[in-house]
Scaffold this motif. Structure first.
Motif, PDB file in Angstrom:
ATOM      1  N   PHE A   3       0.826  -1.202   0.000  1.00 46.62           N
ATOM      2  CA  PHE A   3       0.000   0.000   0.000  1.00 46.62           C
ATOM      3  C   PHE A   3       0.862   1.255   0.000  1.00 46.62           C
ATOM      4  CE2 PHE A   3      -2.777  -3.162   2.151  1.00 46.62           C
ATOM      5  CZ  PHE A   3      -3.761  -3.207   1.173  1.00 46.62           C
ATOM      6  N   GLN A   4       0.402   2.273  -0.745  1.00 47.63           N
ATOM      7  CA  GLN A   4       1.061   3.574  -0.763  1.00 47.63           C
ATOM      8  C   GLN A   4       0.587   4.363   0.452  1.00 47.63           C
ATOM      9  OE1 GLN A   4       0.095   5.505  -4.441  1.00 47.63           O
ATOM     10  NE2 GLN A   4       0.548   3.689  -5.652  1.00 47.63           N
ATOM     11  N   ILE A  13      -7.380  -0.623  -2.912  1.00 48.67           N
ATOM     12  CA  ILE A  13      -7.961  -1.950  -3.110  1.00 48.67           C
ATOM     13  C   ILE A  13      -9.071  -1.882  -4.152  1.00 48.67           C
ATOM     14  CG2 ILE A  13      -9.216  -3.852  -2.006  1.00 48.67           C
ATOM     15  CD1 ILE A  13      -7.627  -3.146   0.573  1.00 48.67           C
ATOM     16  N   ALA A  14      -9.877  -0.837  -4.117  1.00 46.88           N
ATOM     17  CA  ALA A  14     -10.920  -0.667  -5.136  1.00 46.88           C
ATOM     18  C   ALA A  14     -10.284  -0.610  -6.524  1.00 46.88           C
ATOM     19  CB  ALA A  14     -11.750   0.585  -4.855  1.00 46.88           C
ATOM     20  N   MET A  40      -9.444 -10.618   4.750  1.00 50.10           N
ATOM     21  CA  MET A  40      -8.333 -11.552   4.955  1.00 50.10           C
ATOM     22  C   MET A  40      -7.368 -11.534   3.777  1.00 50.10           C
ATOM     23  SD  MET A  40      -9.914 -14.890   6.877  1.00 50.10           S
ATOM     24  CE  MET A  40      -8.437 -15.802   6.510  1.00 50.10           C
ATOM     25  N   SER A  41      -7.905 -11.515   2.558  1.00 50.49           N
ATOM     26  CA  SER A  41      -7.026 -11.597   1.393  1.00 50.49           C
ATOM     27  C   SER A  41      -6.142 -10.358   1.236  1.00 50.49           C
ATOM     28  CB  SER A  41      -7.819 -11.874   0.116  1.00 50.49           C
ATOM     29  OG  SER A  41      -8.627 -10.782  -0.223  1.00 50.49           O
ATOM     30  N   TYR A  42      -6.650  -9.187   1.639  1.00 48.29           N
ATOM     31  CA  TYR A  42      -5.853  -7.955   1.559  1.00 48.29           C
ATOM     32  C   TYR A  42      -5.245  -7.573   2.910  1.00 48.29           C
ATOM     33  CZ  TYR A  42      -7.368  -6.969  -3.211  1.00 48.29           C
ATOM     34  OH  TYR A  42      -7.580  -7.018  -4.577  1.00 48.29           O
ATOM     35  N   GLN A  43      -5.557  -8.363   3.932  1.00 48.34           N
ATOM     36  CA  GLN A  43      -5.071  -8.101   5.290  1.00 48.34           C
ATOM     37  C   GLN A  43      -5.445  -6.700   5.774  1.00 48.34           C
ATOM     38  OE1 GLN A  43      -0.897  -9.094   5.115  1.00 48.34           O
ATOM     39  NE2 GLN A  43      -1.340 -11.274   5.267  1.00 48.34           N
TER      40      GLN A  43
END
Length: 125
Positions: A3-4, A13-14, A40-43
């Motif tokens: 993530f920036q 994420i979008a 969960m997938s992106y924590q």
């Protein structure tokens, strides 16, 4: 996903979900993962996922069926629409950056042609 720091995580994420639609990993009509699964997938926190899904609904990319889940709109033109929107935004940002360095339109085009030519010559595929 890395993530920036200067851009909200839910928007990043979008954007990734939009990218996945453009490249065909996700298709119109597909059911998106539940809030818990996506979190969960992106924590990320499930509250972040709610913001992501709200944003996608605002952008007319998804819709929720109460008690069933969130789905990508059933628009066969969606991937191309997103591709065009993303391309326009990225190119506008690139051109704006280049103009801050006083590159002319011709110089920008020449640089792009050089870069895309080098890419083609270097491709192994």
């Amino acid at each position: 996903m890395d993530f920036q720091a200067n851009y909200p995580i839910y928007l990043q994420i979008a954007e990734d979900l939009k990218r996945r639609i453009v490249i065909g990993e996700l298709k119109p009509g597909d059911k998106l993962p539940s809030n818990a699964e996506l979190a969960m997938s992106y924590q990320v926190n499930p509250n972040t996922v709610q913001r992501i899904y709200r944003q996608l609904e605002t952008d007319r990319i998804s819709y929720a069926k109460r008690g069933i889940g969130t789905f990508i709109v059933e628009d066969p033109g969606l991937p191309e629409r997103l591709r065009q929107e993303i391309g326009e935004r990225l190119s506008a940002n690139y051109i704006a950056q280049m103009k801050t360095y006083h590159f002319s339109k011709e110089e920008i085009i020449a640089l792009l042609e050089t870069q895309t030519q080098e890419k083609k010559e270097g491709d192994i595929c």
